[in-house]
Design a protein around this motif. Structure first.
Motif, PDB file in Angstrom:
ATOM      1  N   ASP A  90       1.385  10.959  10.245  1.00 13.29           N
ATOM      2  CA  ASP A  90       2.323  10.518   9.224  1.00 13.29           C
ATOM      3  C   ASP A  90       1.690   9.414   8.394  1.00 13.29           C
ATOM      4  N   ILE A  91       1.801   9.517   7.082  1.00 10.26           N
ATOM      5  CA  ILE A  91       1.315   8.482   6.175  1.00 10.26           C
ATOM      6  C   ILE A  91       2.529   7.673   5.741  1.00 10.26           C
ATOM      7  N   ARG A  92       2.507   6.380   6.043  1.00 14.08           N
ATOM      8  CA  ARG A  92       3.684   5.529   5.891  1.00 14.08           C
ATOM      9  C   ARG A  92       3.563   4.631   4.657  1.00 14.08           C
ATOM     10  N   HIS A  93       4.667   4.020   4.302  1.00 16.58           N
ATOM     11  CA  HIS A  93       4.669   3.021   3.240  1.00 16.58           C
ATOM     12  C   HIS A  93       3.965   1.752   3.735  1.00 16.58           C
ATOM     13  N   PHE A  94       3.585   0.897   2.791  1.00 17.35           N
ATOM     14  CA  PHE A  94       3.008  -0.404   3.121  1.00 17.35           C
ATOM     15  C   PHE A  94       3.819  -1.459   2.374  1.00 17.35           C
ATOM     16  N   ILE A  95       4.710  -2.135   3.099  1.00 17.97           N
ATOM     17  CA  ILE A  95       5.666  -3.053   2.490  1.00 17.97           C
ATOM     18  C   ILE A  95       5.640  -4.383   3.225  1.00 17.97           C
ATOM     19  N   ASP A  96       5.556  -5.465   2.461  1.00 15.19           N
ATOM     20  CA  ASP A  96       5.569  -6.820   3.011  1.00 15.19           C
ATOM     21  C   ASP A  96       4.438  -7.045   4.006  1.00 15.19           C
ATOM     22  N   GLY A  97       3.301  -6.412   3.707  1.00 13.81           N
ATOM     23  CA  GLY A  97       2.105  -6.644   4.505  1.00 13.81           C
ATOM     24  C   GLY A  97       1.969  -5.819   5.758  1.00 13.81           C
ATOM     25  N   VAL A  98       2.891  -4.877   6.001  1.00 14.70           N
ATOM     26  CA  VAL A  98       2.816  -4.065   7.219  1.00 14.70           C
ATOM     27  C   VAL A  98       3.117  -2.600   6.890  1.00 14.70           C
ATOM     28  N   SER A  99       2.680  -1.727   7.781  1.00 15.96           N
ATOM     29  CA  SER A  99       2.984  -0.302   7.681  1.00 15.96           C
ATOM     30  C   SER A  99       4.449  -0.077   8.052  1.00 15.96           C
ATOM     31  N   VAL A 100       5.151   0.694   7.209  1.00 15.47           N
ATOM     32  CA  VAL A 100       6.591   0.887   7.393  1.00 15.47           C
ATOM     33  C   VAL A 100       6.891   2.383   7.431  1.00 15.47           C
ATOM     34  N   GLU A 101       7.607   2.793   8.460  1.00 19.53           N
ATOM     35  CA  GLU A 101       7.987   4.197   8.603  1.00 19.53           C
ATOM     36  C   GLU A 101       9.006   4.584   7.537  1.00 19.53           C
ATOM     37  N   GLY A 102       8.835   5.793   6.976  1.00 20.47           N
ATOM     38  CA  GLY A 102       9.793   6.276   6.000  1.00 20.47           C
ATOM     39  C   GLY A 102      11.149   6.549   6.629  1.00 20.47           C
ATOM     40  N   LYS A 103      12.211   6.266   5.881  1.00 22.84           N
ATOM     41  CA  LYS A 103      13.568   6.416   6.406  1.00 22.84           C
ATOM     42  C   LYS A 103      14.350   7.541   5.737  1.00 22.84           C
ATOM     43  N   SER A 104      13.771   8.183   4.730  1.00 21.69           N
ATOM     44  CA  SER A 104      14.534   9.161   3.954  1.00 21.69           C
ATOM     45  C   SER A 104      14.704  10.490   4.684  1.00 21.69           C
TER      46      SER A 104
END
Length: 500
Positions: free
Chosen positions: A3-17
């Motif tokens: 899985d390729i995740r978002h990068f938000i606020d300096g960390v890798s973030v799992e998609g929620k959609s």
């Protein structure tokens, strides 16, 4: 599956959609990963992170911001091989071309390292009696870039390099077709010392794009992609009060005069037309030889040269180019070749049946050459974006000059000649944004500016160079007077101030 995740606020973030896009390996045709597609709320989380980081980052002096850029450049160079391999595995371009993709992005980062000088304003001492006037360039705030699949390293760096160095914080929405390299670049920016929130990466499709357009805290958008989408983003982004630069498609011409060095010209044409499988907005898909003799000899030389090209997997060091990015794009390119033949073009070299042994399911298209192309043909009017070269013959210099000048796109053009006067006249008169003289892909160096005309570009300010600095900043002008004492009070004035 990865899985390729978002990068938000300096960390890798799992998609929620719960929505994902497939990421293919173009060499094999297999799905190798899936990328999360963001919701507006996920985009908003990135914006809030960027907004929180903005005040501190903007207050950081330009020299310290430049030091982060210097370190980012070092880290990208350190990881060049890794980045090129990642890029090739998702895009399909050969490793050497992927390294070029990264390097051209780094050239803008190098320019951004000089941001303290680029941000210097103007100063006039004594503009009026005891009055000084000066200007300063200040960042806009949270800004965004929406980037295409064909340059997943270069174009993001073109955008966020200057924007971040100038003191903005950035939301990057890369192509969902090859999203891994942009995430890695964001990670390297954090490693280089940028605070969290300075660079966020949010993946997505039209939902994410519309969320960027509509978000009230995003102040500017830079876009590269197709012309229809560029126009959509420009129209809707400006309607929402944003500064927008939106760069679209292209149909770049190569004009070949009778005195051109045809041996070198053929080498230049094949590289510019077929390199990266033609998936470049600065590719050269149309050649315009002037005069029958020039056209016939050029065609003969191209027919002899094309069989020497090697199409291979992206890891093949001897391959000149690899597959196109997806099966859907492959079918689109093949469809345009079919259309060209139906319109009456002569199919001189047919790349439609190309298949690579052991990689029969890969997205490969062989080099294709079409002759007897006419300006009225739809296949000439539209962008093919594949390894297809069209020959459109002209009888005179004026006829050749008119073709790119009158085309709907005006990104780049090249002229091949040994006649300096003809080249100078052509460069001055052609209605196209970037001109090459014996240079087949006239992408300017990073300290000059990049941008096309007509349907190739929407907005008034181009990319990189000082134009990029102007796009990502706003100018504030200060008029100051410092009286020597309270005895210098002046009477009220009810007329507009002048410096008399």
């Amino acid at each position: 599956m990865r899985d390729i995740r978002h990068f938000i606020d300096g960390v890798s973030v799992e998609g929620k959609s719960g929505r994902f896009g497939d990421v293919f390996n173009p060499n094999t045709g297999e799905v190798q990963a899936r990328v999360a597609l963001a919701t507006p709320s996920e985009l908003d989380a990135a914006v809030q992170s960027a907004q929180a980081a903005f005040e501190g980052w903007a207050a950081t002096n330009p020299q310290r911001r430049a030091r982060v850029m210097f370190e980012f450049k070092r880290l990208v160079e350190r990881d060049m091989n890794l980045l090129a391999e990642m890029l090739s595995s998702e895009h399909g371009k050969v490793i050497a071309d992927s390294k070029g993709d990264v390097q051209r992005g780094l050239e803008v980062i190098e320019f951004a390292c000089g941001i303290p000088h680029a941000l210097k304003g103007e100063y006039t001492m004594g503009a009026g009696p005891g009055i000084d006037v000066y200007s300063m360039r200040q960042p806009l705030g949270v800004v965004s870039g929406i980037t295409p699949f064909n340059f997943p390293a270069m174009i993001p760096m073109w955008m966020f390099g200057t924007a971040i160095a100038a003191g903005n914080t950035f939301i990057l929405k890369p192509s969902e077709r090859d999203p891994s390299v942009p995430v890695k670049l964001a990670e390297l920016m954090m490693e280089a010392g940028a605070p969290k929130g300075v660079l966020n990466v949010v993946h997505g499709d039209k939902v994410a794009v519309d969320a960027i357009i509509q978000h009230p805290q995003i102040h500017a958008i830079s876009f590269v992609g197709s012309s229809d989408i560029a126009h959509y983003i420009y129209s809707n982004g400006t309607a929402n009060g944003k500064r927008v630069q939106a760069f679209g498609g292209a149909k770049n011409h190569g004009i070949v005069l009778p005195d051109a060095d045809l041996g070198q010209t053929v080498k230049d044409l094949t590289g510019a037309a077929y390199g990266s499988a033609g998936e470049r907005c600065m590719a050269l898909p149309v050649v315009v030889p002037v005069g029958k003799k020039t056209a016939d000899e050029l065609r003969e030389r191209l027919v002899a040269e094309i069989p020497t090209l090697k199409v291979g997997v992206s890891t093949d060091a001897e391959a000149h180019y690899g597959p196109v990015v997806t099966e859907a794009h492959k079918q689109r390119v093949l469809g345009w070749i079919d259309t060209a033949v139906q319109e009456g073009s002569e199919l001189v070299v047919d790349g439609r049946g190309f298949s690579l042994q052991g990689h029969e399911k890969g997205f490969f298209v062989g080099p294709t050459l079409l002759d007897q192309v006419k300006p009225t043909m739809k296949s000439y009017h539209e962008e093919i974006f594949g390894p297809v070269l069209q020959i459109l013959r002209a009888e005179t210099f004026e006829e050749a000059l008119a073709l790119p000048s009158q085309h709907q796109y005006g990104n780049g053009v090249a002229i091949f000649t040994q006649n300096g006067r003809a080249a100078r006249d052509f460069a001055a008169r052609v209605n196209v944004g970037m001109v090459g003289i014996n240079v087949p892909i006239p992408v300017p160096v990073a300290y000059h500016t990049f941008g096309g005309w007509k349907r190739s570009g929407f907005g008034d300010i181009n990319q990189h160079g000082m134009e990029g600095v102007r796009f990502w900043t706003k100018t504030k002008t200060v008029t100051a007077r410092w009286p020597e004492s309270a005895l210098e009070h002046q009477d009220s004035s009810f007329v507009i101030p002048t410096m008399r």
